[in-house]
Design an enzyme around this catalytic site. Sequence first.
Site, PDB file in Angstrom:
ATOM      1  N   ASN A   8       0.864  -1.179   0.000  1.00 31.67           N
ATOM      2  CA  ASN A   8       0.000   0.000   0.000  1.00 31.67           C
ATOM      3  C   ASN A   8       0.901   1.229   0.000  1.00 31.67           C
ATOM      4  O   ASN A   8       1.843   1.321   0.795  1.00 31.67           O
ATOM      5  CB  ASN A   8      -0.907  -0.016   1.231  1.00 31.67           C
ATOM      6  CG  ASN A   8      -1.925  -1.136   1.179  1.00 31.67           C
ATOM      7  OD1 ASN A   8      -2.380  -1.515   0.110  1.00 31.67           O
ATOM      8  ND2 ASN A   8      -2.276  -1.684   2.337  1.00 31.67           N
ATOM      9  N   VAL A  42       0.941   2.703   7.998  1.00 32.43           N
ATOM     10  CA  VAL A  42       2.254   2.712   8.658  1.00 32.43           C
ATOM     11  C   VAL A  42       3.283   3.127   7.611  1.00 32.43           C
ATOM     12  O   VAL A  42       3.455   2.441   6.592  1.00 32.43           O
ATOM     13  CB  VAL A  42       2.607   1.329   9.249  1.00 32.43           C
ATOM     14  CG1 VAL A  42       3.985   1.372   9.902  1.00 32.43           C
ATOM     15  CG2 VAL A  42       1.546   0.879  10.255  1.00 32.43           C
ATOM     16  N   HIS A  84       6.587  -1.696   4.026  1.00 34.71           N
ATOM     17  CA  HIS A  84       6.384  -3.102   4.356  1.00 34.71           C
ATOM     18  C   HIS A  84       5.565  -3.743   3.249  1.00 34.71           C
ATOM     19  O   HIS A  84       4.716  -3.094   2.631  1.00 34.71           O
ATOM     20  CB  HIS A  84       5.628  -3.248   5.692  1.00 34.71           C
ATOM     21  CG  HIS A  84       4.367  -2.462   5.738  1.00 34.71           C
ATOM     22  ND1 HIS A  84       4.362  -1.097   5.968  1.00 34.71           N
ATOM     23  CD2 HIS A  84       3.077  -2.820   5.539  1.00 34.71           C
ATOM     24  CE1 HIS A  84       3.117  -0.660   5.931  1.00 34.71           C
ATOM     25  NE2 HIS A  84       2.309  -1.685   5.660  1.00 34.71           N
TER      26      HIS A  84
END
Length: 115
Positions: A87, A96, A100
Amino acid sequence: MSETSIFTRIYAGEIPSEIIAETENAFAIRDIHPQAPVHLLVIPKTEEYRNVVELAAGDPDLLGELIGLANTLAAEHADGDFRLIFNTGPHAGQTVFHVHAHVLAGGLEEKTLGA
Ligand code: 5GP
């Protein structure tokens, strides 16, 4: 980045979450809100890169290391097939801002993109 990211705090042991795998520069945890039978997060140890575009530009080898770790984990936790999601930006659901990869696996044949 002004504040230490939640993932850095997990890696440091300040927030409980099992580190299920680790390479020289990356680690993996289970997502706390799984969206698939297997839902892991593969994360660089550095929080220098906010998203995958910054990571690809700044350290493509580290991006490759993340993908290799995702592949290893998909073989260990499922049948080796997996979906990799980064994302990128709040309007794409990123919450966040420490890059990741979401590794989704385990019987995703029936789920189309966005389902
Ligand atoms: P994003 O929305 O930025 O693409 O992904 C962040 C992911 O981190 C979310 O899927 C969320 O469930 C996961 N997450 C947030 N906080 C924690 C936590 O404390 N522990 C774990 N294991 N996952 C978390």
